[in-house]
Design a protein around this motif. Structure first.
Motif, PDB file in Angstrom:
ATOM      1  N   PRO A  70       0.818  -1.224   0.000  1.00 35.07           N
ATOM      2  CA  PRO A  70       0.000   0.000   0.000  1.00 35.07           C
ATOM      3  C   PRO A  70       0.847   1.267   0.000  1.00 35.07           C
ATOM      4  CG  PRO A  70       0.021  -1.002   2.182  1.00 35.07           C
ATOM      5  CD  PRO A  70       0.716  -1.964   1.266  1.00 35.07           C
ATOM      6  N   CYS A 100      -1.029   4.148   0.226  1.00 38.10           N
ATOM      7  CA  CYS A 100      -1.954   5.123   0.796  1.00 38.10           C
ATOM      8  C   CYS A 100      -2.479   4.615   2.132  1.00 38.10           C
ATOM      9  CB  CYS A 100      -3.108   5.403  -0.164  1.00 38.10           C
ATOM     10  SG  CYS A 100      -4.185   4.012  -0.491  1.00 38.10           S
ATOM     11  N   TRP A 101      -2.866   5.539   2.971  1.00 34.11           N
ATOM     12  CA  TRP A 101      -3.422   5.209   4.276  1.00 34.11           C
ATOM     13  C   TRP A 101      -4.749   5.931   4.422  1.00 34.11           C
ATOM     14  CZ3 TRP A 101       1.528   5.885   3.001  1.00 34.11           C
ATOM     15  CH2 TRP A 101       2.434   4.885   3.363  1.00 34.11           C
ATOM     16  N   ALA A 133      -4.459  -1.090   6.330  1.00 34.42           N
ATOM     17  CA  ALA A 133      -5.007  -1.633   5.087  1.00 34.42           C
ATOM     18  C   ALA A 133      -5.243  -3.133   5.215  1.00 34.42           C
ATOM     19  CB  ALA A 133      -4.062  -1.346   3.936  1.00 34.42           C
ATOM     20  N   SER A 140      -4.421  -4.429  -0.724  1.00 34.16           N
ATOM     21  CA  SER A 140      -4.073  -3.336  -1.627  1.00 34.16           C
ATOM     22  C   SER A 140      -4.015  -3.850  -3.052  1.00 34.16           C
ATOM     23  CB  SER A 140      -2.715  -2.730  -1.253  1.00 34.16           C
ATOM     24  OG  SER A 140      -2.770  -2.150   0.032  1.00 34.16           O
ATOM     25  N   SER A 156      -6.117   1.012  -1.741  1.00 31.96           N
ATOM     26  CA  SER A 156      -6.122   0.069  -0.631  1.00 31.96           C
ATOM     27  C   SER A 156      -7.520  -0.062  -0.042  1.00 31.96           C
ATOM     28  CB  SER A 156      -5.140   0.523   0.460  1.00 31.96           C
ATOM     29  OG  SER A 156      -3.813   0.555  -0.048  1.00 31.96           O
ATOM     30  N   LYS A 206     -12.791   1.245   0.036  1.00 29.25           N
ATOM     31  CA  LYS A 206     -11.736   1.207  -0.972  1.00 29.25           C
ATOM     32  C   LYS A 206     -11.303   2.645  -1.252  1.00 29.25           C
ATOM     33  CE  LYS A 206     -10.806  -0.197  -5.763  1.00 29.25           C
ATOM     34  NZ  LYS A 206     -11.366  -0.860  -6.980  1.00 29.25           N
ATOM     35  N   ASP A 253      -5.575   5.557  -4.440  1.00 27.77           N
ATOM     36  CA  ASP A 253      -4.193   5.962  -4.189  1.00 27.77           C
ATOM     37  C   ASP A 253      -3.843   7.090  -5.165  1.00 27.77           C
ATOM     38  OD1 ASP A 253      -1.471   6.259  -3.955  1.00 27.77           O
ATOM     39  OD2 ASP A 253      -1.056   4.119  -3.787  1.00 27.77           O
TER      40      ASP A 253
END
Length: 403
Positions: free
Chosen positions: A76, A78-79, A96, A99, A104, A119, A122
């Motif tokens: 991942p 992105c958070w 996550a 991913s 993610s 969902k 990103d």
């Protein structure tokens, strides 16, 4: 990307000399490095790697198995950072759950107590995709000059595929796709389409029903009663999409297809979808029917009819002969006995060399078949999917369909 392509080329060269190289400690390290480089690259590269990973039966097994993790476990980038209105949720897990190539997935629970997943797009990967597309075009412009010797229009292929990968970042379209798939399969036994909570979704985050205890599709299911049933359900669902609904999920690799506790097929991720008109559906039915019945002349004639243009170099006899050879190799073969990906690439190359330019929908449906085969082989490699297609097409001709 240049470094990635160079590493893959070097690996392919070494494997040609020593086929077992991928099973050595050094080979495994190289494959792991390649998988890591693919995961850090653009969605286009990840998608290609996902397609390759489903072809272990027909390609370098070590290489394909090393890329398998990219089907549902891309590192991942992105958070969760408040992409949705958190007042709708009782709980959101910041870590996550999984991913993919465009974002993610995070566990969450609505205030009603309903378990869901979020969902999240990103944005960093979306930006990287745009840069990657420009790089692809630069490379393919050079490749066009080199490959023009064999009449292979690399730039045309890149231009055709780029909108497909770009479209996966359009979450508004995916939300609409999810709702349409849910309606299309609402009364179909054995197929589960998770509910999309459209009212809680937005252009950067989609909220879906969370289905617990999903089983990953693996080769251990091959030939088992559960695997055979799932393969039959998935194949019929795909044929329904192509021949009846005109709404085709083009990304049915094992990272988007799971089994629930009942053994029903759960289909996820509706970003890579192709829509075709009723007129196109009829044409593709005839084309696929020509393939499975071994009618190579009709198959070639339909490809020409569905093409957007023909170059001056087009020669009918040579084109019909080349397509005839391909259909003969493909006709009558079971899922585990024919490399659909190789067949599709051969069709593309034959069309390109002959100056027959196919439409993007045609290319996307053929690509969807390659992804589908990789999943079917894991469930039941003895499945005669061409026979099933014949039965369904005959039923459609008779005007009665039970899907």
């Amino acid at each position: 990307m240049i470094r990635l392509l160079a590493t893959i080329s070097l690996y392919a060269l070494v494997v040609r000399i020593s086929p077992r190289f991928g099973g050595t400690a050094v080979g495994r390290y190289v494959i792991t490095t390649l998988a890591r480089q693919c995961a850090a690259d653009s969605p286009a590269v990840i998608k290609i790697a996902q397609l390759i990973s489903g072809r272990a039966q027909f390609s370098d097994r070590y290489f394909c198995e090393g890329l398998l993790k990219l089907q549902a476990d891309v590192s991942p980038n992105c958070w969760f950072r408040g992409e949705v209105d958190e007042t709708w949720f009782a709980k959101i897990d910041q870590r996550a759950l999984a991913s993919g190539s465009v974002g993610s997935v995070f566990r969450a629970t609505l205030l009603s107590g309903a378990p869901v997943v979020i969902k999240v797009k990103d944005l960093h990967r979306e930006e990287k995709h745009l840069k990657s597309a420009r790089t692809f075009r630069s490379i393919s412009t050079l490749a066009n000059r080199i490959m023009s010797v064999w009449n292979i229009p690399a730039l045309d292929w890149i231009n055709a595929l780029t909108p497909v990968f770009r479209g996966q970042f359009d979450f508004d379209s995916e939300r609409a796709n999810a709702l349409q798939f849910a309606e299309a399969f609402r009364r179909v036994d054995g197929v589960v389409i998770p509910r999309c909570y459209a009212q809680h979704s937005n252009p950067v985050a989609l909220v879906y029903e969370r289905i617990e205890e999903l089983a990953v599709i693996s080769e251990e299911l091959n030939g088992t009663q559960r695997g055979t049933r799932a393969a039959d359900i998935l194949l019929k669902a795909y044929f329904k999409m192509v021949f009846i609904d005109g709404l085709i999920h083009c990304d049915l690799h094992a990272g988007n297809v799971y089994l629930n506790a009942k053994g029903d097929v759960v289909i996820l991720d509706y970003g890579y979808v192709e829509r075709i008109t009723d007129r196109v559906k009829v044409k593709f039915r005839k084309f696929f029917g020509a393939i499975v019945s071994g009618n190579s002349n009709l198959c070639a004639a339909l490809i020409v009819d569905m093409a957007t243009s023909r170059a001056k170099r087009y020669k009918e006899f040579e084109f019909f002969t080349a397509i005839g050879d391909l259909v003969e190799q493909f006709h009558g073969r079971r899922a585990g006995d024919v490399d659909v990906g190789k067949f599709i690439m051969a069709v593309f190359v034959t069309c390109a060399r002959s100056g027959v330019r196919v439409e993007s929908w045609f290319a996307n449906i053929l690509v969807s078949l390659a992804f589908l085969q990789g999943t079917l082989v894991k469930l039941d490699s003895s499945l005669d999917f061409q026979l099933e297609a014949k039965r369904l097409l005959h039923t459609l001709e008779e005007g009665a369909i039970g899907l």
